[in-house]
Design a protein around this motif. Structure first.
Motif, PDB file in Angstrom:
ATOM      1  N   GLY A  96      -1.573  -9.430 -15.765  1.00  0.00           N
ATOM      2  CA  GLY A  96      -1.808  -8.120 -16.353  1.00  0.00           C
ATOM      3  C   GLY A  96      -0.571  -7.569 -17.039  1.00  0.00           C
ATOM      4  N   GLN A  97       0.603  -7.827 -16.453  1.00  0.00           N
ATOM      5  CA  GLN A  97       1.849  -7.363 -17.060  1.00  0.00           C
ATOM      6  C   GLN A  97       2.088  -8.028 -18.412  1.00  0.00           C
ATOM      7  N   ILE A  98       1.839  -9.328 -18.494  1.00  0.00           N
ATOM      8  CA  ILE A  98       2.032 -10.052 -19.756  1.00  0.00           C
ATOM      9  C   ILE A  98       1.052  -9.556 -20.810  1.00  0.00           C
ATOM     10  N   PHE A  99      -0.180  -9.366 -20.405  1.00  0.00           N
ATOM     11  CA  PHE A  99      -1.227  -8.910 -21.320  1.00  0.00           C
ATOM     12  C   PHE A  99      -0.860  -7.561 -21.936  1.00  0.00           C
ATOM     13  N   LEU A 100      -0.432  -6.610 -21.100  1.00  0.00           N
ATOM     14  CA  LEU A 100      -0.041  -5.293 -21.593  1.00  0.00           C
ATOM     15  C   LEU A 100       1.241  -5.359 -22.427  1.00  0.00           C
ATOM     16  N   TYR A 101       2.146  -6.230 -22.045  1.00  0.00           N
ATOM     17  CA  TYR A 101       3.400  -6.361 -22.785  1.00  0.00           C
ATOM     18  C   TYR A 101       3.137  -6.747 -24.243  1.00  0.00           C
ATOM     19  N   ILE A 102       2.214  -7.662 -24.469  1.00  0.00           N
ATOM     20  CA  ILE A 102       1.896  -8.078 -25.837  1.00  0.00           C
ATOM     21  C   ILE A 102       1.326  -6.893 -26.618  1.00  0.00           C
ATOM     22  N   GLY A 103       0.469  -6.105 -25.974  1.00  0.00           N
ATOM     23  CA  GLY A 103      -0.068  -4.937 -26.641  1.00  0.00           C
ATOM     24  C   GLY A 103       1.000  -3.907 -26.961  1.00  0.00           C
ATOM     25  N   GLN A 104       1.914  -3.687 -26.035  1.00  0.00           N
ATOM     26  CA  GLN A 104       2.966  -2.690 -26.213  1.00  0.00           C
ATOM     27  C   GLN A 104       3.956  -3.074 -27.307  1.00  0.00           C
ATOM     28  N   HIS A 105       4.196  -4.372 -27.470  1.00  0.00           N
ATOM     29  CA  HIS A 105       5.248  -4.832 -28.376  1.00  0.00           C
ATOM     30  C   HIS A 105       4.708  -5.637 -29.555  1.00  0.00           C
ATOM     31  N   SER A 106       3.444  -5.427 -29.901  1.00  0.00           N
ATOM     32  CA  SER A 106       2.808  -6.256 -30.926  1.00  0.00           C
ATOM     33  C   SER A 106       3.340  -6.006 -32.329  1.00  0.00           C
ATOM     34  N   LEU A 107       4.091  -4.923 -32.546  1.00  0.00           N
ATOM     35  CA  LEU A 107       4.676  -4.678 -33.864  1.00  0.00           C
ATOM     36  C   LEU A 107       5.933  -5.516 -34.081  1.00  0.00           C
ATOM     37  N   LYS A 108       6.430  -6.106 -33.028  1.00  0.00           N
ATOM     38  CA  LYS A 108       7.610  -6.972 -33.142  1.00  0.00           C
ATOM     39  C   LYS A 108       7.162  -8.387 -33.525  1.00  0.00           C
ATOM     40  N   ALA A 109       8.133  -9.225 -33.849  1.00  0.00           N
ATOM     41  CA  ALA A 109       7.844 -10.624 -34.202  1.00  0.00           C
ATOM     42  C   ALA A 109       7.731 -11.437 -32.910  1.00  0.00           C
ATOM     43  N   LEU A 110       6.629 -11.270 -32.208  1.00  0.00           N
ATOM     44  CA  LEU A 110       6.430 -11.964 -30.938  1.00  0.00           C
ATOM     45  C   LEU A 110       6.055 -13.424 -31.161  1.00  0.00           C
ATOM     46  N   THR A 111       6.534 -14.259 -30.291  1.00  0.00           N
ATOM     47  CA  THR A 111       6.136 -15.664 -30.250  1.00  0.00           C
ATOM     48  C   THR A 111       5.863 -16.017 -28.798  1.00  0.00           C
ATOM     49  N   PRO A 112       5.119 -17.090 -28.548  1.00  0.00           N
ATOM     50  CA  PRO A 112       4.906 -17.487 -27.151  1.00  0.00           C
ATOM     51  C   PRO A 112       6.227 -17.686 -26.403  1.00  0.00           C
ATOM     52  N   ALA A 113       7.206 -18.258 -27.089  1.00  0.00           N
ATOM     53  CA  ALA A 113       8.492 -18.528 -26.434  1.00  0.00           C
ATOM     54  C   ALA A 113       9.220 -17.233 -26.082  1.00  0.00           C
ATOM     55  N   SER A 114       9.200 -16.243 -26.997  1.00  0.00           N
ATOM     56  CA  SER A 114       9.926 -14.998 -26.728  1.00  0.00           C
ATOM     57  C   SER A 114       9.286 -14.213 -25.588  1.00  0.00           C
ATOM     58  N   VAL A 115       7.956 -14.186 -25.533  1.00  0.00           N
ATOM     59  CA  VAL A 115       7.281 -13.472 -24.452  1.00  0.00           C
ATOM     60  C   VAL A 115       7.489 -14.201 -23.127  1.00  0.00           C
ATOM     61  N   ALA A 116       7.383 -15.528 -23.147  1.00  0.00           N
ATOM     62  CA  ALA A 116       7.598 -16.304 -21.925  1.00  0.00           C
ATOM     63  C   ALA A 116       9.011 -16.086 -21.391  1.00  0.00           C
ATOM     64  N   GLU A 117       9.989 -16.024 -22.292  1.00  0.00           N
ATOM     65  CA  GLU A 117      11.377 -15.795 -21.875  1.00  0.00           C
ATOM     66  C   GLU A 117      11.530 -14.427 -21.218  1.00  0.00           C
ATOM     67  N   SER A 118      10.810 -13.423 -21.723  1.00  0.00           N
ATOM     68  CA  SER A 118      10.901 -12.077 -21.146  1.00  0.00           C
ATOM     69  C   SER A 118      10.449 -12.057 -19.693  1.00  0.00           C
ATOM     70  N   PHE A 119       9.533 -12.956 -19.348  1.00  0.00           N
ATOM     71  CA  PHE A 119       9.006 -12.992 -17.980  1.00  0.00           C
ATOM     72  C   PHE A 119       9.524 -14.193 -17.185  1.00  0.00           C
ATOM     73  N   HIS A 120      10.466 -14.927 -17.783  1.00  0.00           N
ATOM     74  CA  HIS A 120      11.118 -16.060 -17.101  1.00  0.00           C
ATOM     75  C   HIS A 120      10.101 -17.116 -16.667  1.00  0.00           C
ATOM     76  N   ILE A 121       9.182 -17.425 -17.581  1.00  0.00           N
ATOM     77  CA  ILE A 121       8.178 -18.452 -17.311  1.00  0.00           C
ATOM     78  C   ILE A 121       8.097 -19.380 -18.525  1.00  0.00           C
ATOM     79  N   SER A 122       7.358 -20.466 -18.408  1.00  0.00           N
ATOM     80  CA  SER A 122       7.172 -21.391 -19.526  1.00  0.00           C
ATOM     81  C   SER A 122       6.035 -20.912 -20.421  1.00  0.00           C
ATOM     82  N   THR A 123       5.970 -21.434 -21.629  1.00  0.00           N
ATOM     83  CA  THR A 123       4.871 -21.064 -22.531  1.00  0.00           C
ATOM     84  C   THR A 123       3.539 -21.559 -21.972  1.00  0.00           C
ATOM     85  N   LEU A 124       3.548 -22.668 -21.267  1.00  0.00           N
ATOM     86  CA  LEU A 124       2.316 -23.159 -20.640  1.00  0.00           C
ATOM     87  C   LEU A 124       1.813 -22.157 -19.617  1.00  0.00           C
ATOM     88  N   GLN A 125       2.707 -21.674 -18.749  1.00  0.00           N
ATOM     89  CA  GLN A 125       2.304 -20.686 -17.749  1.00  0.00           C
ATOM     90  C   GLN A 125       1.885 -19.383 -18.411  1.00  0.00           C
TER      91      GLN A 125
END
Length: 263
Positions: free
Chosen positions: A179-208
Motif C-alpha cells: 500500500g505504501q508503494i502504491f500511494l507513493y507512485i500516486g503522490q510522486h507521479s509528476l516526477k520522472a519515476l522509474t521502477p528502479a528509482s521507486v524500488a530504491e526508495s523502499f530498499h527493494i528490488s524491481t522484481l519485488q
C-alpha cells in the motif's frame, strides 16, 4: 437506486461505471466479500446499517452503522460484510480529479505514510448532520436545473469538509509495504519515476516492487504510473485550456504521443 454488489472476476470500476450514477445518492447492499474496485473518482460512503470490514490497499478497517468513509483514485478496495447482517451503504461520487487526487497534498520529500485511515468511526461522525445532507442531496437530485446542480456541489463540499475535519483525529491503521508503494507512485507521479528509482526508495528490488503492486491492484509499475498520469491529465483538463504539449508535461508523460495514445 438499490443494487446488490455481486462477485466479479477482477478489479474494476463499479460505483463510477455509469454516467447516470453521478449526481445521485447510490444505495448498496453488500452481503458477501466483494471483488476489488478501483474507481476513477473520489467516492464517499455512509454506512446505514450492518457491519463488516473495508479493505483498502490491503489495510483492513472495521465498518459499523454510522461509519463515514472517503476514498480517492489511489485506493483499491473491497467490502467484507459480516455473516450476521449485510452492509447497507449510501454512496456519493465526488467527481473532481483536482480535489480527489492528492498529488499536491504532500511535501516533496514525503514518503508514503506507514499508517493511514479512510474510515471515520461512528463515534466521530455527526450522523444527524450527514443524514440531513444526504437527504437534501437526494431531494436536489430530482431536479435537472443548474441551480440544483450547484446546490449538490455545495453539499458534496460540506460532506468532504466534515470528513476532512474529523479524519485528522481518527484512529490510524498500519499500512503494508504494498500500500505504501502504491500511494507513493500516486503522490510522486509528476516526477520522472522509474521502477528502479521507486524500488530504491523502499530498499527493494524491481522484481519485488512489481510483486508488491500486484498485491494491491493486480497490475505492475507501468500500469499504476499510467493511471496516475491519466488522473493528472483529467485534473488539468478541468482547470484550464492548455495545449496538448503542456498537458502531457503536466500529467507526467515523457512523450506527447504517449499522452495522445492514452486518451
Amino acid at each position: 437506486m438499490e443494487q446488490i454488489v455481486r462477485m466479479l472476476e477482477k478489479p474494476q470500476r463499479y460505483f463510477t461505471a455509469h454516467a447516470s450514477w453521478y449526481g445521485v445518492v447510490q444505495t448498496y447492499t453488500v452481503s458477501e466479500i466483494t471483488p476489488f474496485f478501483w474507481e476513477d473518482e473520489c467516492v464517499m460512503f455512509y454506512v446505514r446499517s450492518g457491519s463488516g470490514f473495508l479493505r483498502v490497499n490491503q489495510t483492513l478497517y472495521p465498518l459499523s452503522q454510522g461509519c463515514f468513509c472517503s476514498m480517492h483514485q489511489f485506493h483499491v478496495f473491497r467490502f467484507e460484510a459480516s455473516s450476521e447482517e449485510p452492509l447497507c451503504m449510501e454512496v456519493l461520487i465526488y467527481p473532481y480529479p483536482e480535489m480527489a487526487y492528492f498529488v499536491t497534498s504532500f511535501a516533496e520529500d514525503d514518503l508514503a505514510f506507514g499508517e493511514s485511515t479512510v474510515v471515520l468511526p461512528a463515534c466521530q461522525v455527526d450522523r444527524e448532520l450527514v443524514e440531513q445532507l444526504l437527504s437534501l442531496y437526494r431531494e436536489e437530485a430530482q431536479c435537472a436545473d443548474e441551480d440544483s446542480r450547484l446546490i449538490r456541489l455545495c453539499i458534496s463540499d460540506q460532506l468532504r469538509l466534515l470528513y476532512g475535519t474529523a479524519v485528522s483525529v481518527a484512529p490510524l491503521f498500519p499500512m503494508p509495504l504494498c500500500g505504501q508503494i502504491f500511494l507513493y507512485i500516486g503522490q510522486h507521479s509528476l516526477k520522472a519515476l522509474t521502477p528502479a528509482s521507486v524500488a530504491e526508495s523502499f530498499h527493494i528490488s524491481t522484481l519485488q516492487l512489481n510483486q508488491e503492486l500486484r498485491r494491491v491492484c493486480l497490475e505492475g509499475f507501468n500500469a499504476v504510473l499510467r493511471h496516475a498520469q491519466v488522473c493528472n491529465a483529467c485534473a488539468c483538463l478541468l482547470r484550464s485550456n492548455v495545449t496538448g504539449t503542456m498537458m502531457a508535461k503536466f500529467a507526467g508523460f515523457k512523450v506527447k504521443v504517449h499522452y495522445i495514445g492514452t486518451f
